[in-house]
Every structure is written in C-alpha cells, then in structure tokens.
Motif scaffolding. Sequence first.
Motif, PDB file in Angstrom:
ATOM      1  N   UNK A  68      -0.375  -0.257   9.101  1.00 17.86           N
ATOM      2  CA  UNK A  68      -0.387   1.071   8.413  1.00 17.86           C
ATOM      3  C   UNK A  68      -0.986   0.827   7.009  1.00 17.86           C
ATOM      4  N   UNK A  69      -1.636   1.757   6.364  1.00 16.14           N
ATOM      5  CA  UNK A  69      -2.006   1.928   5.026  1.00 16.14           C
ATOM      6  C   UNK A  69      -0.817   2.409   4.141  1.00 16.14           C
ATOM      7  N   UNK A  70      -0.712   2.043   2.948  1.00 24.08           N
ATOM      8  CA  UNK A  70       0.400   2.655   2.092  1.00 24.08           C
ATOM      9  C   UNK A  70       0.782   1.682   0.875  1.00 24.08           C
ATOM     10  N   UNK A  85       2.337  -3.026  -4.241  1.00 20.97           N
ATOM     11  CA  UNK A  85       1.227  -3.574  -3.413  1.00 20.97           C
ATOM     12  C   UNK A  85       0.590  -2.333  -2.655  1.00 20.97           C
ATOM     13  N   UNK A  86      -0.802  -2.307  -2.544  1.00 21.23           N
ATOM     14  CA  UNK A  86      -1.436  -1.400  -1.831  1.00 21.23           C
ATOM     15  C   UNK A  86      -2.043  -1.974  -0.314  1.00 21.23           C
ATOM     16  N   UNK A  87      -1.370  -1.882   0.588  1.00 17.07           N
ATOM     17  CA  UNK A  87      -1.640  -2.317   1.856  1.00 17.07           C
ATOM     18  C   UNK A  87      -2.817  -1.637   2.565  1.00 17.07           C
ATOM     19  N   UNK A  88      -3.786  -2.161   3.296  1.00 17.29           N
ATOM     20  CA  UNK A  88      -4.881  -1.376   4.054  1.00 17.29           C
ATOM     21  C   UNK A  88      -4.510  -1.941   5.455  1.00 17.29           C
ATOM     22  N   UNK A  89      -4.466  -0.887   6.264  1.00 14.34           N
ATOM     23  CA  UNK A  89      -4.298  -1.243   7.600  1.00 14.34           C
ATOM     24  C   UNK A  89      -5.362  -2.340   8.517  1.00 14.34           C
ATOM     25  N   UNK A  90      -4.937  -3.233   8.779  1.00 14.74           N
ATOM     26  CA  UNK A  90      -5.717  -4.286   9.475  1.00 14.74           C
ATOM     27  C   UNK A  90      -6.017  -5.540   8.787  1.00 14.74           C
ATOM     28  N   UNK A  91      -5.673  -5.465   7.430  1.00 11.61           N
ATOM     29  CA  UNK A  91      -5.939  -6.509   6.465  1.00 11.61           C
ATOM     30  C   UNK A  91      -4.654  -7.394   6.395  1.00 11.61           C
ATOM     31  N   UNK A  92      -4.950  -8.599   6.095  1.00 14.66           N
ATOM     32  CA  UNK A  92      -3.890  -9.672   5.938  1.00 14.66           C
ATOM     33  C   UNK A  92      -3.637 -10.138   4.323  1.00 14.66           C
ATOM     34  N   UNK A  93      -2.774 -10.455   4.008  1.00 14.11           N
ATOM     35  CA  UNK A  93      -2.234 -10.764   2.824  1.00 14.11           C
ATOM     36  C   UNK A  93      -1.367 -12.090   2.672  1.00 14.11           C
ATOM     37  N   UNK A  94      -1.170 -12.632   1.313  1.00 15.65           N
ATOM     38  CA  UNK A  94      -0.261 -13.749   1.238  1.00 15.65           C
ATOM     39  C   UNK A  94       0.713 -13.459   0.159  1.00 15.65           C
ATOM     40  N   UNK A  95       1.929 -13.730   0.552  1.00 14.97           N
ATOM     41  CA  UNK A  95       2.938 -13.613  -0.778  1.00 14.97           C
ATOM     42  C   UNK A  95       3.655 -14.883  -0.600  1.00 14.97           C
ATOM     43  N   UNK A 106      12.085  -3.408  -0.896  1.00 13.13           N
ATOM     44  CA  UNK A 106      11.057  -2.854  -0.620  1.00 13.13           C
ATOM     45  C   UNK A 106      10.987  -1.283  -0.659  1.00 13.13           C
ATOM     46  N   UNK A 107      10.517  -0.433  -1.546  1.00 11.36           N
ATOM     47  CA  UNK A 107      10.500   0.859  -1.633  1.00 11.36           C
ATOM     48  C   UNK A 107       9.203   1.542  -1.226  1.00 11.36           C
ATOM     49  N   UNK A 108       9.264   2.694  -0.248  1.00 12.88           N
ATOM     50  CA  UNK A 108       8.065   3.292   0.063  1.00 12.88           C
ATOM     51  C   UNK A 108       8.174   4.765  -0.459  1.00 12.88           C
ATOM     52  N   UNK A 109       7.384   4.955  -1.582  1.00 14.43           N
ATOM     53  CA  UNK A 109       7.435   6.218  -2.289  1.00 14.43           C
ATOM     54  C   UNK A 109       6.537   7.423  -1.583  1.00 14.43           C
ATOM     55  N   UNK A 110       5.702   6.987  -0.394  1.00 16.82           N
ATOM     56  CA  UNK A 110       4.755   8.081  -0.017  1.00 16.82           C
ATOM     57  C   UNK A 110       5.563   8.855   1.072  1.00 16.82           C
ATOM     58  N   UNK A 111       4.740   9.635   1.750  1.00 15.63           N
ATOM     59  CA  UNK A 111       5.269  10.437   2.896  1.00 15.63           C
ATOM     60  C   UNK A 111       5.360   9.994   4.213  1.00 15.63           C
ATOM     61  N   UNK A 112       4.595   8.685   4.474  1.00 14.68           N
ATOM     62  CA  UNK A 112       4.466   8.406   5.835  1.00 14.68           C
ATOM     63  C   UNK A 112       5.169   6.914   5.874  1.00 14.68           C
ATOM     64  N   UNK A 113       5.476   6.457   7.084  1.00  8.61           N
ATOM     65  CA  UNK A 113       6.159   4.991   7.271  1.00  8.61           C
ATOM     66  C   UNK A 113       5.171   4.055   6.946  1.00  8.61           C
TER      67      UNK A 113
END
Length: 125
Positions: A68-70, A85-95, A106-113
């Motif tokens: 999901x985006x978020x 972090x700004x995640x974009x649905x369908x994209x991969x990232x390295x940490x 990890x904290x989600x301050x948005x209104x969606x999961x």
Amino acid sequence: MFRRLVTLSLCVASFGAGALWAMQVQGVSRREPQFENEHVKVWKSIIMPKQPLALHRHDHGRALIALTDGQLKVVDKDGKTIDTYNWEQGKAYWLGVDPPGQQHGDVNDTSKPIQVIVVELKQDQ
C-alpha cells in the motif's frame, strides 16, 4: 433434545466469539509470518493508524515491498523520529542493518493501514 439445543447454542456462541476475536485482530498492528528458511525470514507487516509496532531491531539487511502507499515514521524508544519513509504501492526498497544497540518502532500517522512484505536476510551476503 435439550442436549442438542445446548450444544448448538454453545457452537453458535463459540463461532460468534471467534468472529469477534478475528475482527479485533484485523484492527491491530502486527507481523504475520509468511515464509522462513536458512537464508531468509519473510513477514507481512500491517501498521494500523495510530498503533505503532512494538520496539524492535534488525540485525540483518532486508528488502521491503510496499503493498500500500503510505508514510511511515521510524521512532526511537523516546518517541523521537529517526527516519521517515514514503512507500509507494508495488515498489521495492532496501533497508540496511540497524545501528548497534538501537531499537525502533514503526508509526503510521496516516488514516489508512500500511502493509508491506519484508524479506530479511539471515546473514549478510
């Protein structure tokens, strides 16, 4: 007849309690194990709004695939933001590996999961 009625009532009550538990679990931030072998550990993280994941750390690098985006904030034990972090649905990232001794939440301050799949290496390659 009475025993059948009691048994049926208990089954209905049990199913109702199970359904209620499942609905409650749906609204909780959590990790859901997906796969593990000698090379990798894979899980799905679901971070609900205003429900941070517990403090933890990563001793190995990991790839993350956003389902999901978020926007996700990473905070230290005192609640101070370490990274965002700004995640974009369908994209991969390295940490990479977390600094020695450092834990984060990890904290989600948005209104969606926010949902991600994490593939963590068991040893650095």
